[in-house]
Every structure is written in C-alpha cells, then in structure tokens.
Design a protein around this motif. Structure first.
Motif, PDB file in Angstrom:
ATOM      1  N   TYR A  59       0.814  -1.206   0.000  1.00  0.00           N
ATOM      2  CA  TYR A  59       0.000   0.000   0.000  1.00  0.00           C
ATOM      3  C   TYR A  59       0.852   1.262   0.000  1.00  0.00           C
ATOM      4  O   TYR A  59       0.363   2.338  -0.280  1.00  0.00           O
ATOM      5  N   ILE A 242      -7.106  -4.968  12.777  1.00  0.00           N
ATOM      6  CA  ILE A 242      -5.778  -5.496  12.477  1.00  0.00           C
ATOM      7  C   ILE A 242      -4.956  -4.356  11.888  1.00  0.00           C
ATOM      8  O   ILE A 242      -5.178  -3.934  10.755  1.00  0.00           O
ATOM      9  N   CYS A 243      -4.023  -3.883  12.683  1.00  0.00           N
ATOM     10  CA  CYS A 243      -3.278  -2.672  12.351  1.00  0.00           C
ATOM     11  C   CYS A 243      -1.863  -2.984  11.917  1.00  0.00           C
ATOM     12  O   CYS A 243      -1.311  -2.325  11.048  1.00  0.00           O
ATOM     13  N   GLY A 244      -1.275  -3.986  12.518  1.00  0.00           N
ATOM     14  CA  GLY A 244       0.111  -4.306  12.212  1.00  0.00           C
ATOM     15  C   GLY A 244       0.414  -5.731  12.605  1.00  0.00           C
ATOM     16  O   GLY A 244      -0.354  -6.380  13.309  1.00  0.00           O
ATOM     17  N   ALA A 245       1.546  -6.218  12.124  1.00  0.00           N
ATOM     18  CA  ALA A 245       1.939  -7.596  12.410  1.00  0.00           C
ATOM     19  C   ALA A 245       3.441  -7.599  12.628  1.00  0.00           C
ATOM     20  O   ALA A 245       4.186  -8.300  11.959  1.00  0.00           O
ATOM     21  N   TYR A 249       7.199  -8.989  10.515  1.00  0.00           N
ATOM     22  CA  TYR A 249       7.817  -8.135   9.495  1.00  0.00           C
ATOM     23  C   TYR A 249       9.187  -8.627   9.065  1.00  0.00           C
ATOM     24  O   TYR A 249       9.624  -8.370   7.961  1.00  0.00           O
ATOM     25  N   GLY A 273      -8.787  -5.459   8.654  1.00  0.00           N
ATOM     26  CA  GLY A 273      -7.543  -4.728   8.465  1.00  0.00           C
ATOM     27  C   GLY A 273      -7.809  -3.303   8.034  1.00  0.00           C
ATOM     28  O   GLY A 273      -8.840  -3.011   7.430  1.00  0.00           O
ATOM     29  N   PHE A 274      -6.870  -2.413   8.350  1.00  0.00           N
ATOM     30  CA  PHE A 274      -7.057  -1.025   7.925  1.00  0.00           C
ATOM     31  C   PHE A 274      -5.717  -0.321   7.807  1.00  0.00           C
ATOM     32  O   PHE A 274      -4.707  -0.765   8.355  1.00  0.00           O
ATOM     33  N   ILE A 275      -5.759   0.785   7.095  1.00  0.00           N
ATOM     34  CA  ILE A 275      -4.580   1.637   6.898  1.00  0.00           C
ATOM     35  C   ILE A 275      -4.999   3.054   7.204  1.00  0.00           C
ATOM     36  O   ILE A 275      -6.007   3.544   6.688  1.00  0.00           O
ATOM     37  N   SER A 277      -4.098   5.910   6.366  1.00  0.00           N
ATOM     38  CA  SER A 277      -4.191   6.945   5.328  1.00  0.00           C
ATOM     39  C   SER A 277      -5.552   6.951   4.627  1.00  0.00           C
ATOM     40  O   SER A 277      -5.919   7.938   3.994  1.00  0.00           O
ATOM     41  N   ASP A 278      -6.326   5.870   4.750  1.00  0.00           N
ATOM     42  CA  ASP A 278      -7.695   5.874   4.202  1.00  0.00           C
ATOM     43  C   ASP A 278      -8.634   6.752   5.029  1.00  0.00           C
ATOM     44  O   ASP A 278      -9.771   6.992   4.627  1.00  0.00           O
TER      45      ASP A 278
ATOM     46  N   HIS B 237     -10.211  -3.720   0.034  1.00  0.00           N
ATOM     47  CA  HIS B 237     -11.541  -3.643   0.631  1.00  0.00           C
ATOM     48  C   HIS B 237     -12.388  -4.902   0.374  1.00  0.00           C
ATOM     49  O   HIS B 237     -13.612  -4.836   0.395  1.00  0.00           O
ATOM     50  N   ALA B 262      -1.569 -11.580   7.198  1.00  0.00           N
ATOM     51  CA  ALA B 262      -1.093 -10.197   7.342  1.00  0.00           C
ATOM     52  C   ALA B 262      -1.542  -9.327   6.167  1.00  0.00           C
ATOM     53  O   ALA B 262      -1.567  -8.102   6.271  1.00  0.00           O
ATOM     54  N   VAL B 264      -4.447  -8.834   5.282  1.00  0.00           N
ATOM     55  CA  VAL B 264      -5.694  -8.120   5.609  1.00  0.00           C
ATOM     56  C   VAL B 264      -5.431  -6.647   5.881  1.00  0.00           C
ATOM     57  O   VAL B 264      -6.325  -5.826   5.714  1.00  0.00           O
ATOM     58  N   ILE B 265      -4.218  -6.319   6.289  1.00  0.00           N
ATOM     59  CA  ILE B 265      -3.922  -4.923   6.616  1.00  0.00           C
ATOM     60  C   ILE B 265      -3.805  -4.099   5.327  1.00  0.00           C
ATOM     61  O   ILE B 265      -4.592  -3.194   5.083  1.00  0.00           O
ATOM     62  N   GLY B 266      -2.816  -4.446   4.501  1.00  0.00           N
ATOM     63  CA  GLY B 266      -2.562  -3.650   3.303  1.00  0.00           C
ATOM     64  C   GLY B 266      -3.754  -3.609   2.362  1.00  0.00           C
ATOM     65  O   GLY B 266      -3.995  -2.607   1.693  1.00  0.00           O
ATOM     66  N   LYS B 267      -4.495  -4.709   2.306  1.00  0.00           N
ATOM     67  CA  LYS B 267      -5.670  -4.754   1.424  1.00  0.00           C
ATOM     68  C   LYS B 267      -6.948  -4.275   2.112  1.00  0.00           C
ATOM     69  O   LYS B 267      -8.002  -4.271   1.493  1.00  0.00           O
ATOM     70  N   ARG B 268      -6.873  -3.932   3.376  1.00  0.00           N
ATOM     71  CA  ARG B 268      -8.042  -3.479   4.141  1.00  0.00           C
ATOM     72  C   ARG B 268      -9.173  -4.498   4.027  1.00  0.00           C
ATOM     73  O   ARG B 268     -10.310  -4.168   3.651  1.00  0.00           O
ATOM     74  N   LEU B 269      -8.888  -5.748   4.336  1.00  0.00           N
ATOM     75  CA  LEU B 269      -9.895  -6.796   4.202  1.00  0.00           C
ATOM     76  C   LEU B 269     -10.731  -6.922   5.467  1.00  0.00           C
ATOM     77  O   LEU B 269     -10.277  -6.598   6.555  1.00  0.00           O
ATOM     78  N   THR B 270     -11.936  -7.417   5.293  1.00  0.00           N
ATOM     79  CA  THR B 270     -12.790  -7.768   6.418  1.00  0.00           C
ATOM     80  C   THR B 270     -13.137  -9.248   6.307  1.00  0.00           C
ATOM     81  O   THR B 270     -13.646  -9.694   5.293  1.00  0.00           O
TER      82      THR B 270
END
Lengths: 332, 332
Positions: A59, A242-245, A249, A273-275, A277-278, B237, B262, B264-270
């Motif tokens: 991302y 889910i913010c980080g792992a 890494y 999961g989320f980022i 910047s969205d 998403h 992991a 799920v974070i970058g792709k903002r998955l649910t």
C-alpha cells in the motif's frame, strides 16, 4: 553548506542490519522558486517502514535503493521562496531521514506549537500513530461502552493510546501486552491498564488468565500468536482491528498462525484490516477529541528519544525490537 | 407400531465411520395431549452436524450419545392432539434422523406446498441453507453491484445459491470452486458460473488464473487453502463471509492456514464469521426475494437424494466428502 541523509543501500532479508543503510553527506541545494528549506528537528521511525524496505508492491511503494528514505518529520522553516510559509514556522512533512529538506511548499503543513507539548507530539499522539489508534479502535473495531479491550504492543506509540482512548470512551477493562517487566509496570502504574508480559509464557494462557470473562475488542499491532490468543479469548461478536503484524515483518517464511481461525464462525467474529491513510477525513474529529484530552492532562504520552541522525538507524532497529516505551523519536 | 431412528454411539475422532452410528428400532409412542405425531418424508444432512458429534461446547450443543440425533426434517402430520395442526399438514421441524417424530405442537411449523417445488426444498433453497446464502452474501459480505464473487463448495446447497443470488443481485462475475469435473460442468453449464476444480491444482494458482483482476467477495464454506487463496486474490476492501470450514471439520490437528493473514492490513480486508440462526429476522425478506425468483424459474436448485433411513449415515458421510451436487437429502 553540507547536509546528511540516510540511504537504504541493500534490501534486508529478515532482520535489517546497520550495513543495509548508509549515512550520506551531500551539498544542500538552495530552494528554487516556490520551494522551502526546512531544518528537521525531529524524525519518526515507525514499524511500517520495514515493509517499505522490501521490493514488493504494497500500500506504500518501496524505498528506492541509494536514495534518502522518507518518513514523518517535523522541522522549522529556514528559508522560504513561497508566500505561504515564513522562516521560523513549524512544519510537519514526510521528508524524514535527513537533516534538511528542500521541496515545494505544498509538501509541508504548518502546525501550531502547543503549550507544554513538544513539537514531536505531532509525530505521535497528535499525528499518524494517534489517528491510527483512534480510527482503529472506534471505527474499525467499533468500541462500545463496557467492552473489554485487549491491545498488543501496548507500550508503543499506537498501543498506549489505544488503551487510553478505550478507557476514556468507557471500556470496562483494558489489557495490554508488552515484552518486558518494565513496560508492564509502565502500563499498570502509569496508564492504568491491566498488563501481561508476553515473554513470560504463552500468550494464550496469559490472556486467558488476565481476561477470564473474555475480550470484546482486540487491537492488533503484532499478529502471530497474539492474534491467535485473541481469537481464543474473544466473546461472541468480538471485533479485531488489524493494524500491524510486527512479529512477522522480519520473518523470512510465511507464518502459520492463527491456527484457530475457524472459531470466527461460531463466535461470529469480525477481523478487519485497515490503513490509517484511508481515514484522513477523521483527522479533525481526532484532533478535537484527543487534543482536548491532552489539554486537560487526561492523556499520558511518552517518547523514547535517540539523538542525532547518526543514531536514526539504531533507533529504527531498537523500535523493531521493542526497545521503546511510547513513541520512538530521533532528535536531529 | 415400531419406528426407527439413528443414534450416535461413539464420538468420531477425525472422519466419522459407520460404526459411530446405530440404527435403532423402538416402539412408537402415542402423542400425548398437545402433541403431534409426524411421519417424516425428508431429512437433511448438513456439514454443521459434524461439529455436534464432538463433545465440545459450540454454538450448538453436542449430540448426546445413544440417543437419536436431531436435524432439519419435513414431514406430514399423522395424528394431532393440538388444535393448530391437522392430519395431512406439511410441517418443518428439527427432529430429523428418525422415521417418525412425536413432540409438542410448537416444535413443528406448518409450511405450504408450492406448485412444481418438492417439499424437500424447505430443507434447502427455501430453508436454512438458502437463508445462510442470502444473509452471508448480502448482510455479512455486503455484496455490491459489479463485484467479482468467489464461492467455495459452489456445487453444494449453500454455495450454489450464493452464486445465483450474486448474479441476480448484479455481481459482475461468479467463480465457484468444486471438487470434480462433473461439478465444474454443472456450475458452468447449469448455473452460469465460472468454475475451478480445486483437485486439479493449488487453489491459489487456479483462482489467480480464473480471476486475474482479483475478487471482491469471498463466501467461505471450506476454510484452509481456499481462504488463503481468497486472501491472496482479494482486491482492496475485499470482504469474506466465513460460513464454514468443511476442510477442517475432520482434522485432528489445528490447521496452519491461512499463512498470509497479514495481507488483511494492506488490502483493508474484512473477514467475518456468522451463524444463520442469528439472522432469522431476515427470513421474511429471504422468502419474498428468493421465493419470487424460484416462482419465476430464475433459480436452479438441485438435490442429491439417498433413499431410506438405512442410508442416512451414508448420505451424511458422502456429503462430508463432497459427493453431492446441490442439497443432500434423505427421503424417508
């Protein structure tokens, strides 16, 4: 005049090493028309930067090799060839990992100094980590009054705020996980969380003991066995942001956890999961609410500060190993 | 008069075997006051029943040992000692795994016969599997027009409906996964899905080839490598409705998939698990919409029928091994 910056010179495989980076001296260019010259005062090192060191599409694009890395920084305008900014202005921007930044004025956002709050707060409690905690807890995990909240990386920049916001928003209990007895003491004595030291036993057992009635919300900064433990401990309708792992890494093999994902069905769990910047549209709400608590002295925030660009890589590596309490900052 | 029923006599470890069950003959009791005697005409065998054979607390209690199992059934009232029901009435209830049921009238719900639709449809397309497909796709995964949908177990009772509802609700594409070339042909020729045979290669590769532009929704009946493949293929998403994990129901060790959580974070998955019984409030909407499509001939539904209570265990085991196309039914 000379300035210095940190380059990525080789892509780490597994844990990064000092030799993957180089401190490079170069001539400081004069700002062109519409540009601004900024002396950086603080720069941020953050977990997401590890991902940018890999040559994979994510991302955020990967860092280039043999050029200065980027990242959050706060500095002071030295020379401006743009009408919007004046020498002495405090600016927030993403040209970290360098002592000076020269770029078009639109790259810099002027911020107000706040009484009693160091400018570095804009890299932490009032910046991207703060917004991450706020959005993840409230919008992604949907915190409700009376929830029991579990947060991993709880002594870090994001985690320490997650737990405090949860308490201020009516959570029944906050259980934080951290990796040393010192951090556990910080969480319990300073922040008022319940806390477990994940190095003292299997996280599943520690969490089960700390939360015999289960958890409702999990804010995941860590992944791996922490996520597995949370799934095990979730009450029905539990929600994970889910913010980080960070546990993964630097892994060179895919990680085979959680092994209990099938529990999401019977417990009706949501893992999301989320980022951050969205979610910049929430910045105003965030600053109003968290800035208000900060002004009232209801939010604790701490920093671990390394001195000088010479130690920026050390700060980054120490942050990856969890050596920081609160936000890891480099003072330039 | 004698009647017969199927008992669970030992708790399977791993795959159930015929010896875990017994067909038991006993005297049929006469219905007491307020009770009804029903002759069962069809009974259902469903994946969730496997979980009930374990002695673990779950969202449904375990089956008792040495007593008749329960499950969806449809039958005809033979004798009624309750004013609400008449001999000849068609009733839906949960006293399957037996030829006759005797119980208080409130255990039975009268349903209307529908022209051109066999009564067994109330165990499938118009019953619990149908509602599962409807709620999972629309409410849990939040299907939107133009989405590309992936569904595993696509030739089964739930999966075949998921894909058809998705198409009728405006999905751009439906990709179904099934375990034989015959089922793949059924999905493509009969239901108009794109389809992959998951036994023909790694699901990750098959799905990447079938959905080069990625997927937006995944309806998971299977878990394991299918969920991992979906996470890999998700667009930003993406949303997964986690309905079942049939690949793991007979596993004796925890399953170490997905290994790519992991993302799920970058792709903002649910990823969201659900249980149909939480959603009975949607039954009216479901019957209106899906019943309407059924009446208009816009929904295909198929059954695999085993004959007689003697073969109910065979039907259950065959269903677990994916031998059915459409709903697996036992005619009594």
């Amino acid at each position: 005049m000379k300035t210095r910056e940190v380059h990525l010179v080789s892509r780490p495989r597994g844990w990064p090493e000092p030799a993957d980076f180089a401190l490079v001296e170069r001539e400081l260019p004069a700002p062109g028309d519409g540009e601004v010259l900024v002396r950086n005062r603080f720069m941020s090192v953050d977990p997401y930067m590890r991902g940018r060191m890999n040559d994979v599409k994510s991302y955020v694009p990967p860092f280039g090799l043999n050029e200065a890395m980027t990242g959050g920084a706060i500095g002071e305008v030295v020379e401006s060839r743009s009408p919007g900014l004046e020498p002495g202005d405090l600016v927030l921007h993403d040209l970290g990992w360098r002592e000076h930044a020269v770029a078009p004025a639109k790259r810099f956002r002027a911020v107000r100094p706040i009484d009693g709050v160091p400018p570095s707060a804009y890299l932490g409690v009032l910046g991207m980590p703060g917004l991450t905690a706020y959005v993840g807890l409230l919008d992604i995990a949907g915190l409700k009054e009376g929830d029991t909240v579990f947060v991993s990386g709880a002594a870090g920049a994001v985690g320490s705020l997650v737990g405090q916001i949860a308490r201020l928003r009516g959570a029944a209990r906050v259980i934080g996980s951290a990796g040393s007895d010192e951090k556990v003491a910080y969480l319990t004595d300073r922040l008022g969380f319940d806390a477990v030291n994940y190095r003292s036993g299997p996280v599943r057992r520690l969490l089960a003991e700390a939360a015999p009635d289960g958890i409702d919300v999990y804010f995941d900064n860590v992944g791996g066995d922490h996520l597995e433990a949370a799934i095990e401990a979730f009450n029905d309708h539990g929600r994970a942001a889910i913010c980080g792992a960070i546990s993964q890494y630097n892994a060179t093999e895919p990680q085979a956890t959680p092994r209990n994902l099938a529990l999401v069905i019977g417990k009706r769990l949501t893992l999301r999961g989320f980022i951050v910047s969205d979610h910049s549209a929430r910045f105003g709400d965030f600053v109003r609410e968290v800035g208000g608590w900060l002004a009232e002295g209801r939010i604790e925030f701490d920093e671990t500060v390394f001195e000088g660009l010479d130690h920026a890589v050390d700060a980054f590596l120490a942050m990856l190993r969890g050596r920081n309490t609160g936000k890891m900052i480099v003072r330039l």
